[in-house]
Design an enzyme around this catalytic site. Sequence first.
Site, PDB file in Angstrom:
ATOM      1  N   GLY A 146       0.817  -1.213   0.000  1.00 45.51           N
ATOM      2  CA  GLY A 146       0.000   0.000   0.000  1.00 45.51           C
ATOM      3  C   GLY A 146       0.848   1.259   0.000  1.00 45.51           C
ATOM      4  N   GLY A 167       2.791   1.320   3.416  1.00 46.85           N
ATOM      5  CA  GLY A 167       3.683   0.180   3.517  1.00 46.85           C
ATOM      6  C   GLY A 167       4.832   0.232   2.532  1.00 46.85           C
ATOM      7  N   TYR A 182     -15.219   1.620   8.357  1.00 48.63           N
ATOM      8  CA  TYR A 182     -13.754   1.699   8.410  1.00 48.63           C
ATOM      9  C   TYR A 182     -13.310   2.353   9.716  1.00 48.63           C
ATOM     10  CZ  TYR A 182      -8.990   2.884   6.858  1.00 48.63           C
ATOM     11  OH  TYR A 182      -7.631   3.019   6.745  1.00 48.63           O
ATOM     12  N   PRO A 218      -2.516   9.353  11.364  1.00 52.37           N
ATOM     13  CA  PRO A 218      -2.055  10.275  10.316  1.00 52.37           C
ATOM     14  C   PRO A 218      -3.203  11.062   9.712  1.00 52.37           C
ATOM     15  CG  PRO A 218      -2.109   8.041   9.478  1.00 52.37           C
ATOM     16  CD  PRO A 218      -2.453   7.954  10.944  1.00 52.37           C
ATOM     17  N   THR A 219      -2.919  12.279   9.352  1.00 46.89           N
ATOM     18  CA  THR A 219      -3.849  13.045   8.542  1.00 46.89           C
ATOM     19  C   THR A 219      -3.864  12.437   7.148  1.00 46.89           C
ATOM     20  OG1 THR A 219      -4.519  15.309   8.018  1.00 46.89           O
ATOM     21  CG2 THR A 219      -2.183  14.753   7.686  1.00 46.89           C
ATOM     22  N   LEU A 243      -2.976  11.187   3.761  1.00 50.86           N
ATOM     23  CA  LEU A 243      -1.658  10.997   3.165  1.00 50.86           C
ATOM     24  C   LEU A 243      -1.759  10.917   1.645  1.00 50.86           C
ATOM     25  CD1 LEU A 243      -0.255   8.304   5.630  1.00 50.86           C
ATOM     26  CD2 LEU A 243      -0.033  10.799   5.765  1.00 50.86           C
TER      27      LEU A 243
END
Length: 312
Positions: A19, A22, A141, A168-169, A171
């Site tokens: 992803g 990742g 989700y 995280p905001t 990305l």
Amino acid sequence: MSDTFTMRGKTVFVAGHTGLVGSALCRYLAQTDNRLVTAEKSRLDLRKAEQTNAFIASQKPDLVLLAAAKVGGIEANRTQPVEFLFDNTMIAFNVIKACADNNVPRLMNLASNCYYPREAEQPIHEHSLLTGPLEPTNEAYALAKISAAKLCEYYSQQYNKSFFTLVPTSLYGPGDHFSDERGHVIPAMIRRFHEAKIQGLPSVTLWGTGSPEREFLYIDDAVKGMMYFCEHYHGHEPVNLCGGHSISIRTLAQSIAGVVGFSGELRWDTSKPDGMPKKALSPARCFDYEWRPKVSFTDGLRLTYQDFIARA
């Protein structure tokens, strides 16, 4: 719980290595002296507890970076709530429990800014979690991400595990999904504007009103932040990973059209949902740890479009 963790000579398992997050983590770790461990989905289904536990037991990682998830945009979240809740809950719970059962020294779990309440006060602080209803278009989700963050917190408190969650905001950057179905707003817009430019279309129609505001953080900045907090953060409460660029969706579309070189008209289909009206995270806690992002939004968009062209 240990108050030190040095990122040198460690065995690191990146869960979800294909992803956006990742793959960026793998690029970063490949430049260090740490041993990187990954596993293809055909070899390891993280939704299956026995497989996950056996893999963690065999690899004996010092650090697990939990970036695996079923992801998608508004439409995918809206039409597949069962998969988004079930798959993401199973993935996270299996990895976290396997790490606990096999005494993995350190685990970083990634949550999402969408796990905060829809009407949370802006910018959103960590203490806003569970203080109001979620955004309906990504509720499934969000519920999975909340459960995973809480499980890490409980293991940290009850069993003294060095597990923690970063939030995280939004990305973006190289390695993202550029399809309309799977892609988030920036990669989806890049693809649509690029195709419209190539086809010579006079206009592109986008969902919603364009009024919602979002904050974006370039993926390489985010990864450096993740590794920084793996070394320097030893609390049990989640921490926002943010401090990026806030912008309205309308202005974002204009910016991306400029980077791509699409000069046609931008139209807005107001019958489609906007999602949360505003979504920006408070950087107060992460800034307390003296971490800051470095890449400008303009440079980030340009690098993301170059990645799209290279992979098209």
